[in-house]
Design a protein around this motif. Structure first.
Motif, PDB file in Angstrom:
ATOM      1  N   GLN A 129      -3.129   2.651 -14.206  1.00 13.14           N
ATOM      2  CA  GLN A 129      -4.187   3.508 -13.561  1.00 13.14           C
ATOM      3  C   GLN A 129      -5.016   2.618 -12.596  1.00 13.14           C
ATOM      4  O   GLN A 129      -5.846   3.189 -11.708  1.00 13.14           O
ATOM      5  N   LEU A 130      -4.782   1.360 -12.586  1.00 10.90           N
ATOM      6  CA  LEU A 130      -5.764   0.604 -11.762  1.00 10.90           C
ATOM      7  C   LEU A 130      -4.845   0.432 -10.302  1.00 10.90           C
ATOM      8  O   LEU A 130      -3.656   0.191 -10.416  1.00 10.90           O
ATOM      9  N   SER A 131      -5.610   0.139  -9.232  1.00  7.15           N
ATOM     10  CA  SER A 131      -4.905  -0.242  -8.065  1.00  7.15           C
ATOM     11  C   SER A 131      -4.752  -1.868  -8.352  1.00  7.15           C
ATOM     12  O   SER A 131      -5.093  -2.287  -8.855  1.00  7.15           O
ATOM     13  N   ILE A 132      -3.836  -2.196  -7.200  1.00  7.31           N
ATOM     14  CA  ILE A 132      -3.591  -3.680  -7.460  1.00  7.31           C
ATOM     15  C   ILE A 132      -4.527  -4.416  -7.069  1.00  7.31           C
ATOM     16  O   ILE A 132      -4.832  -5.574  -7.722  1.00  7.31           O
ATOM     17  N   GLN A 133      -5.610  -3.890  -6.012  1.00  5.06           N
ATOM     18  CA  GLN A 133      -6.736  -5.014  -5.898  1.00  5.06           C
ATOM     19  C   GLN A 133      -7.813  -4.908  -7.164  1.00  5.06           C
ATOM     20  O   GLN A 133      -8.391  -5.867  -7.355  1.00  5.06           O
ATOM     21  N   GLU A 134      -7.946  -3.845  -7.944  1.00  4.47           N
ATOM     22  CA  GLU A 134      -8.789  -3.801  -9.153  1.00  4.47           C
ATOM     23  C   GLU A 134      -7.901  -4.615 -10.331  1.00  4.47           C
ATOM     24  O   GLU A 134      -8.539  -5.320 -10.775  1.00  4.47           O
TER      25      GLU A 134
END
Length: 183
Positions: A129-134
């Motif tokens: 559920q996370l973006s790669i940046q997160e």
């Protein structure tokens, strides 16, 4: 959500060079008190990461006793007085601060040794559920480490990441990815 579905979603985010080479497995000992569990990540069938509640708790207890003897952690007498509300408000705040510092130090030391408890990585189960940046900026080193395997992490970014100040686990996963990508 069932573990098999989560596992499938986590493994679907792996880069092409690691597809089929990285596997995530989880065992829950249901017949045991508190149902301790173990999670492993393997690379080419070799374990590269594991959580194990029993080993973690045993080492945390041993390290806590050592810290108590060296006075880095509040003594048993202080803990008893705290539980019995015999400390003044100021003493209680000092005690809580010392315990928090000691517990953080124990956890950090165990993570440096490569020991993790299963309950410390619950955020990992929602990695998809996370973006790669997160993921790369997450407080959890397990999530930051797994981000190194993520297909959303491009080659240029992978080559330019500065890992000198990063945890050993993140460095290890980055090295595996770079070797798999021939970088």
């Amino acid at each position: 959500m069932r573990w098999t579905k989560r596992k499938q979603m986590l493994e679907s985010l792996l880069c092409d060079s690691l597809q089929g080479r990285i596997q995530i497995n989880r065992v829950v000992y249901r017949q045991s008190h508190d149902q301790p569990s173990r999670l492993t990540i393997t690379f080419d069938k070799n374990e590269i990461f594991a959580t194990d509640n029993i080993s973690y708790e045993r080492e945390a207890y041993r390290l806590g006793n050592h810290m108590e003897r060296s006075e880095e952690m509040p003594s048993l007498d202080e803990r008893y007085r705290f539980m019995m509300d015999e400390l003044s408000e100021t003493e209680s705040l000092i005690y809580q601060h010392r315990m928090e510092e000691a517990n953080n130090k124990v956890e950090e030391t165990l993570h440096q040794r490569g020991l993790y408890a299963d309950y410390t990585i619950y955020d990992f189960f929602n990695y998809n559920q996370l973006s790669i940046q997160e993921a790369m900026n997450n407080r959890s080193e397990v999530i930051r480490a797994y981000a190194m395997f993520d297909r959303r992490l491009g080659m240029r970014k992978l080559q330019n990441i500065d890992l000198h100040q990063e945890q050993p686990l993140v460095q290890k996963f980055s090295s595996i990815r770079k070797n798999a990508e021939n970088l």
